[in-house]
Each structure stands twice: as C-alpha cells, then as structure tokens.
Design a protein around this motif. Structure first.
Motif, PDB file in Angstrom:
ATOM      1  N   CYS A  32      17.145  33.002  18.249  1.00 34.26           N
ATOM      2  CA  CYS A  32      18.382  33.799  18.086  1.00 34.26           C
ATOM      3  C   CYS A  32      18.110  35.270  18.387  1.00 34.26           C
ATOM      4  N   SER A  33      17.023  35.776  17.833  1.00 37.26           N
ATOM      5  CA  SER A  33      16.701  37.188  18.004  1.00 37.26           C
ATOM      6  C   SER A  33      16.347  37.522  19.453  1.00 37.26           C
ATOM      7  N   VAL A  34      15.556  36.663  20.086  1.00 38.41           N
ATOM      8  CA  VAL A  34      15.200  36.890  21.495  1.00 38.41           C
ATOM      9  C   VAL A  34      16.456  36.878  22.359  1.00 38.41           C
ATOM     10  N   LEU A  35      17.383  35.968  22.056  1.00 36.88           N
ATOM     11  CA  LEU A  35      18.630  35.911  22.810  1.00 36.88           C
ATOM     12  C   LEU A  35      19.426  37.207  22.655  1.00 36.88           C
ATOM     13  N   ILE A  36      19.519  37.719  21.427  1.00 34.43           N
ATOM     14  CA  ILE A  36      20.207  39.001  21.192  1.00 34.43           C
ATOM     15  C   ILE A  36      19.536  40.114  21.990  1.00 34.43           C
ATOM     16  N   GLU A  37      18.224  40.199  21.869  1.00 35.31           N
ATOM     17  CA  GLU A  37      17.482  41.275  22.528  1.00 35.31           C
ATOM     18  C   GLU A  37      17.569  41.177  24.054  1.00 35.31           C
ATOM     19  N   LEU A  38      17.461  39.956  24.600  1.00 34.22           N
ATOM     20  CA  LEU A  38      17.565  39.794  26.057  1.00 34.22           C
ATOM     21  C   LEU A  38      18.962  40.153  26.561  1.00 34.22           C
ATOM     22  N   LEU A  39      19.996  39.760  25.813  1.00 34.76           N
ATOM     23  CA  LEU A  39      21.353  40.137  26.210  1.00 34.76           C
ATOM     24  C   LEU A  39      21.538  41.649  26.166  1.00 34.76           C
ATOM     25  N   GLN A  40      20.965  42.293  25.141  1.00 37.68           N
ATOM     26  CA  GLN A  40      21.042  43.756  25.078  1.00 37.68           C
ATOM     27  C   GLN A  40      20.365  44.393  26.280  1.00 37.68           C
ATOM     28  N   LEU A  41      19.231  43.854  26.678  1.00 34.02           N
ATOM     29  CA  LEU A  41      18.487  44.406  27.810  1.00 34.02           C
ATOM     30  C   LEU A  41      19.225  44.170  29.127  1.00 34.02           C
ATOM     31  N   VAL A  42      19.596  42.914  29.391  1.00 32.76           N
ATOM     32  CA  VAL A  42      20.214  42.556  30.664  1.00 32.76           C
ATOM     33  C   VAL A  42      21.581  43.217  30.829  1.00 32.76           C
ATOM     34  N   MET A  43      22.346  43.294  29.740  1.00 33.81           N
ATOM     35  CA  MET A  43      23.685  43.877  29.822  1.00 33.81           C
ATOM     36  C   MET A  43      23.684  45.391  29.590  1.00 33.81           C
ATOM     37  N   LYS A  44      22.481  45.952  29.364  1.00 30.42           N
ATOM     38  CA  LYS A  44      22.317  47.391  29.114  1.00 30.42           C
ATOM     39  C   LYS A  44      23.173  47.850  27.925  1.00 30.42           C
ATOM     40  N   ARG A  45      23.097  47.076  26.839  1.00 33.09           N
ATOM     41  CA  ARG A  45      23.913  47.383  25.664  1.00 33.09           C
ATOM     42  C   ARG A  45      23.082  47.525  24.407  1.00 33.09           C
ATOM     43  N   GLY A  46      21.906  48.045  24.532  1.00 34.04           N
ATOM     44  CA  GLY A  46      21.072  48.256  23.362  1.00 34.04           C
ATOM     45  C   GLY A  46      19.607  48.337  23.746  1.00 34.04           C
ATOM     46  N   LEU A  47      18.793  48.506  22.733  1.00 36.92           N
ATOM     47  CA  LEU A  47      17.350  48.661  22.918  1.00 36.92           C
ATOM     48  C   LEU A  47      16.657  47.319  22.718  1.00 36.92           C
ATOM     49  N   PHE A  48      15.947  46.841  23.740  1.00 40.78           N
ATOM     50  CA  PHE A  48      15.128  45.646  23.618  1.00 40.78           C
ATOM     51  C   PHE A  48      13.809  46.056  22.974  1.00 40.78           C
ATOM     52  N   GLU A  49      13.477  45.420  21.848  1.00 39.02           N
ATOM     53  CA  GLU A  49      12.210  45.761  21.190  1.00 39.02           C
ATOM     54  C   GLU A  49      11.671  44.572  20.415  1.00 39.02           C
ATOM     55  N   PHE A  50      10.349  44.485  20.350  1.00 37.61           N
ATOM     56  CA  PHE A  50       9.695  43.409  19.620  1.00 37.61           C
ATOM     57  C   PHE A  50       9.906  43.546  18.116  1.00 37.61           C
ATOM     58  N   ASP A  51      10.059  44.760  17.636  1.00 31.34           N
ATOM     59  CA  ASP A  51      10.250  44.976  16.198  1.00 31.34           C
ATOM     60  C   ASP A  51      11.504  44.256  15.702  1.00 31.34           C
ATOM     61  N   ASP A  52      12.590  44.328  16.466  1.00 33.72           N
ATOM     62  CA  ASP A  52      13.822  43.643  16.062  1.00 33.72           C
ATOM     63  C   ASP A  52      13.621  42.132  16.018  1.00 33.72           C
ATOM     64  N   ILE A  53      12.919  41.600  17.010  1.00 31.21           N
ATOM     65  CA  ILE A  53      12.649  40.158  17.033  1.00 31.21           C
ATOM     66  C   ILE A  53      11.868  39.758  15.788  1.00 31.21           C
ATOM     67  N   PHE A  54      10.855  40.523  15.447  1.00 28.62           N
ATOM     68  CA  PHE A  54      10.055  40.233  14.258  1.00 28.62           C
ATOM     69  C   PHE A  54      10.909  40.298  12.994  1.00 28.62           C
ATOM     70  N   HIS A  55      11.710  41.361  12.850  1.00 29.19           N
ATOM     71  CA  HIS A  55      12.497  41.539  11.623  1.00 29.19           C
ATOM     72  C   HIS A  55      13.610  40.500  11.491  1.00 29.19           C
ATOM     73  N   ASN A  56      14.269  40.153  12.597  1.00 30.26           N
ATOM     74  CA  ASN A  56      15.303  39.111  12.544  1.00 30.26           C
ATOM     75  C   ASN A  56      14.706  37.764  12.153  1.00 30.26           C
ATOM     76  N   THR A  57      13.558  37.437  12.748  1.00 25.77           N
ATOM     77  CA  THR A  57      12.884  36.175  12.435  1.00 25.77           C
ATOM     78  C   THR A  57      12.443  36.154  10.979  1.00 25.77           C
ATOM     79  N   LEU A  58      11.905  37.259  10.506  1.00 20.58           N
ATOM     80  CA  LEU A  58      11.497  37.367   9.104  1.00 20.58           C
ATOM     81  C   LEU A  58      12.704  37.181   8.180  1.00 20.58           C
TER      82      LEU A  58
END
Length: 196
Positions: free
Chosen positions: A135-161
């Motif tokens: 779920c988190s990777v999907l959010i982050e990839l959509l943010q990156l590809v659509m240029k609508r936010g910051l793609f970062e590993f920290d968010d993936i870690f925190h969402n998964t946690l």
C-alpha cells in the motif's frame, strides 16, 4: 489537541467531490458485500470491515496523492531515515509527519484480520507487513510518477510500521476477549460441576 487537528486536516483538505465519490464507492461496495452476505460468502463483520477498508483507503489515496497539486519536477529522497537526522536537529514538523505516517495505516491493520475469511485468520505478521508495504509503495510511486508529493523510503517504513501496529492491537484485543470468554465459560462449568 493540535496533533489531532493536524491529523484531521489530512482528510479535511478534500473537497466535496472527493467526499461524494467516497460515499458512492461506499454504497456500491456495500451493495456488493451485501450480495456476498446473502450468498453466505461472507459474515457481517467481514463485510463491514471490507467496506471500511476500501472507503478508508480511498480517503488515504485521495488525500495523499490525487487531491494534491502537480509539482514542476519529480521530488524524491532516496536516503533511508533522512528524516531522523533532521528530527535530531530539532525538526518538530518531520517528527509530526512521521507520526502521521505511522497512524495513517493503523486502521487498515486493525480491520484486515476481520475482513479475511475465518479459515485464514491465523496470525501472519509477514503478510500484514507485505500488504502494508505494498500500500505504501503504491502511494509513494503514484506521488512520484504523478509529481504530487515526495517519494521517500521513510514514509514506506512508517506506513508499514503503522499497519503492523494496527494488526498487533487487533490481536491483543481479540486475544483478550477470547481469553476472557474462555475463563468465564470454565468458571461457569466448574460451578455447575461443584453444585452437582
């Protein structure tokens, strides 16, 4: 109190069209789950949990990706745990963001074991971590590809946690309820045997 207001502002930023879309999605998915319930494919608790997850994830994706303004360039931070360096330097904003990212997927972690079928309700931390990460990777990839936010590993870690913590809370509460029921039934059974 300001923490709760900040968390609420994540979802309150959506305009009326997004809220109507969520309501329509909820109604359609509720109807689908109702039909499955009539066919004895799901229990009521599973249907309610499934609808809740779908509508909640719609709000998460809408507020974190689709309702944001498009940026001029791709924005990403590939250094793991970069936010912790800034937090140690005194950034309260990043600390709050990290906590929000943990809390964001906790409800899904709580509801997921209810939504799955009874046969698969065994505790499986690896699957929950994988679903949270997906779920988190999907959010982050959509943010990156659509240029609508910051793609970062920290968010993936925190969402998964957060998803895993929600799952852990569910199992602690579920186990306590089951244990208390077992103890009550054992207690009643022992009393009946003593009275004979």
């Amino acid at each position: 109190m300001s923490f709760v207001k900040g968390l609420y502002s994540y979802y309150d930023c959506l305009n009326i069209e997004w809220k109507i879309a969520a309501a329509v999605l909820g109604i359609v998915f509720s109807y689908i789950m109702y039909r499955r319930y009539q066919l004895d494919k799901v229990m009521v608790s599973q249907a309610v949990a499934s609808v809740s997850i779908v509508v909640y994830l719609f709000f998460v994706f809408a507020s974190t990706v689709f309702s944001r303004e498009t940026q001029a360039a791709f924005d990403y931070k590939l250094i793991p745990f970069w936010s912790y360096q800034k937090i140690l330097q005194g950034s309260k904003t990043l600390l709050r963001e990290n906590i929000y990212n943990i809390v964001m997927l906790m409800p899904v972690g709580c509801l997921l074991p209810i939504a799955v079928s009874q046969q698969r309700r065994k505790r499986n931390d690896k699957q929950i971590i994988a679903i949270g990460c997906l779920c988190s990777v999907l959010i982050e990839l959509l943010q990156l590809v659509m240029k609508r936010g910051l793609f970062e590993f920290d968010d993936i870690f925190h969402n998964t946690l957060g998803m895993w913590i929600g799952y852990w809370i569910y199992y602690k509460v579920h186990w306590r309820i089951r244990y208390s029921r077992c103890c009550k039934s054992d207690f009643i059974e022992n009393r009946i045997l003593r009275n004979k």
